[in-house]
Design a protein around this motif. Structure first.
Motif, PDB file in Angstrom:
ATOM      1  N   THR A 132      47.110  44.518  32.217  1.00 34.53           N
ATOM      2  CA  THR A 132      46.381  43.930  33.078  1.00 34.53           C
ATOM      3  C   THR A 132      46.495  44.362  34.716  1.00 34.53           C
ATOM      4  OG1 THR A 132      46.368  41.761  31.971  1.00 34.53           O
ATOM      5  CG2 THR A 132      45.897  41.572  34.439  1.00 34.53           C
ATOM      6  N   ARG A 180      44.550  37.458  31.501  1.00 34.07           N
ATOM      7  CA  ARG A 180      43.113  37.673  31.539  1.00 34.07           C
ATOM      8  C   ARG A 180      42.556  38.586  30.724  1.00 34.07           C
ATOM      9  NH1 ARG A 180      41.857  39.378  37.023  1.00 34.07           N
ATOM     10  NH2 ARG A 180      42.490  37.513  37.764  1.00 34.07           N
ATOM     11  N   LYS A 187      29.688  34.012  41.206  1.00 32.82           N
ATOM     12  CA  LYS A 187      30.453  33.411  39.861  1.00 32.82           C
ATOM     13  C   LYS A 187      29.227  33.457  38.792  1.00 32.82           C
ATOM     14  CE  LYS A 187      34.209  30.969  41.662  1.00 32.82           C
ATOM     15  NZ  LYS A 187      35.099  29.881  41.522  1.00 32.82           N
ATOM     16  N   THR A 221      37.558  39.195  40.007  1.00 34.80           N
ATOM     17  CA  THR A 221      38.665  39.761  41.059  1.00 34.80           C
ATOM     18  C   THR A 221      37.723  40.494  42.180  1.00 34.80           C
ATOM     19  OG1 THR A 221      38.734  42.161  39.894  1.00 34.80           O
ATOM     20  CG2 THR A 221      40.394  40.356  39.456  1.00 34.80           C
ATOM     21  N   ILE A 243      49.171  38.869  41.539  1.00 27.57           N
ATOM     22  CA  ILE A 243      48.479  37.953  40.309  1.00 27.57           C
ATOM     23  C   ILE A 243      49.235  36.570  40.054  1.00 27.57           C
ATOM     24  CG2 ILE A 243      48.195  37.999  38.070  1.00 27.57           C
ATOM     25  CD1 ILE A 243      47.608  41.126  38.417  1.00 27.57           C
ATOM     26  N   GLN A 258      39.053  41.683  32.184  1.00 27.13           N
ATOM     27  CA  GLN A 258      40.243  41.618  33.087  1.00 27.13           C
ATOM     28  C   GLN A 258      39.908  41.858  34.638  1.00 27.13           C
ATOM     29  OE1 GLN A 258      42.124  44.826  31.142  1.00 27.13           O
ATOM     30  NE2 GLN A 258      44.099  43.624  30.885  1.00 27.13           N
ATOM     31  N   LYS A 269      48.885  33.024  34.011  1.00 25.14           N
ATOM     32  CA  LYS A 269      47.573  32.987  33.288  1.00 25.14           C
ATOM     33  C   LYS A 269      46.922  34.095  33.648  1.00 25.14           C
ATOM     34  CE  LYS A 269      43.497  30.143  33.165  1.00 25.14           C
ATOM     35  NZ  LYS A 269      42.734  29.077  33.643  1.00 25.14           N
ATOM     36  N   GLY A 270      47.106  34.670  34.961  1.00 28.91           N
ATOM     37  CA  GLY A 270      46.300  35.623  35.196  1.00 28.91           C
ATOM     38  C   GLY A 270      46.703  37.086  34.805  1.00 28.91           C
ATOM     39  N   THR A 308      48.638  34.206  43.138  1.00 22.26           N
ATOM     40  CA  THR A 308      47.056  33.755  43.048  1.00 22.26           C
ATOM     41  C   THR A 308      46.849  32.955  41.830  1.00 22.26           C
ATOM     42  OG1 THR A 308      46.154  35.702  42.503  1.00 22.26           O
ATOM     43  CG2 THR A 308      46.605  35.461  44.927  1.00 22.26           C
ATOM     44  N   GLU A 309      47.157  33.407  40.771  1.00 24.27           N
ATOM     45  CA  GLU A 309      46.663  32.857  39.599  1.00 24.27           C
ATOM     46  C   GLU A 309      47.839  32.323  38.545  1.00 24.27           C
ATOM     47  OE1 GLU A 309      43.725  35.303  37.549  1.00 24.27           O
ATOM     48  OE2 GLU A 309      44.068  36.909  39.279  1.00 24.27           O
TER      49      GLU A 309
END
Length: 173
Positions: free
Chosen positions: A29, A67, A144, A138, A56, A134, A63-64, A59-60
Motif C-alpha cells: 500500500t 485498503r 465519491k 486518495t 496513512i 488502494q 485500516k488504511g 488519517t485512516e
C-alpha cells in the motif's frame, strides 16, 4: 499418496498466501501510494516510505494500510494455492512417480514455469483490482460517487469500461 499430497500442497499454498497478504500488504500500500502521489502534479508529496506510512496511519489508522486487501486475500491465497499444488503435481509427474531427495533442475524448472504460467491468469487481474482499490479515494479530485464499492465492483467496471478484462489486465503486467 497423490490426492492427500495434492490436498496438503494446495492448503499449504492457501495459508502461505494469507500470511503473505497479512505481512506484506501494508508495504505494498505504501509503495503504491508513493508511486501514485509522487508522480502527480497536484498530489500529495511524500518524503519517503516512513512519511507515507505515518500519514496513512494518522488519517485512516491501520485500516488504511489494508485498503484493497480483500482482493489481495482472495487473489494471493488462490494464486499461492494453485502455485503450490500445480508445482507439486507437475514435479511428481515429471519424476515418474519416484520420489528423489535430490532436486533436479530438469524437473524443478519446468514445474515452476508451468505453475507460474497458470497463476499469471489469477495474479494479473487481482493485482490490477488491488492497485485500483488502494488508490481510490486518495485523490480529492475524484468524486465519491465514481469510486468502487467493492473489489467485485472494480472488476466489473473495468470489464465494462475497458473491454475484455484478461486482455486488458495482461497489458498491465
Amino acid at each position: 499418496m497423490g490426492e492427500t499430497f495434492a490436498y496438503k500442497e494446495y492448503l499449504a499454498g492457501l495459508l502461505a498466501g494469507v500470511a503473505t497478504v497479512i505481512t506484506g500488504h501494508p508495504f505494498d500500500t505504501v509503495k503504491v501510494m508513493l508511486q501514485k502521489h509522487n508522480t502527480e502534479a497536484h498530489g500529495i508529496k511524500y518524503k519517503n516510505g516512513l512519511h507515507c506510512t505515518a500519514r496513512i496511519l494518522q488519517t485512516e489508522g491501520v485500516k488504511g494500510l489494508y485498503r484493497g486487501a480483500t482482493s489481495s486475500f482472495v487473489g494471493v491465497a488462490f494464486e499461492s494455492s494453485l502455485l503450490f499444488g500445480i508445482y507439486s503435481q507437475t514435479k511428481q509427474s515429471l519424476q515418474g512417480g519416484g520420489q528423489s531427495d535430490v532436486p533436479r533442475p530438469q524437473v524443478i524448472i519446468p514445474s515452476a514455469a508451468y505453475g507460474g504460467a497458470i497463476i499469471s491468469f489469477v495474479l494479473c487481474p487481482s493485482e490490477l483490482v488491488k492497485c485500483r482499490m488502494q488508490i481510490q479515494g486518495t485523490d480529492s479530485l475524484v468524486p465519491k460517487f465514481s469510486r468502487y464499492s467493492s473489489p467485485l465492483d472494480c472488476a466489473l467496471q473495468t470489464m465494462k469500461n475497458e473491454g475484455a478484462f484478461f486482455v486488458e489486465v495482461l497489458q498491465h503486467c
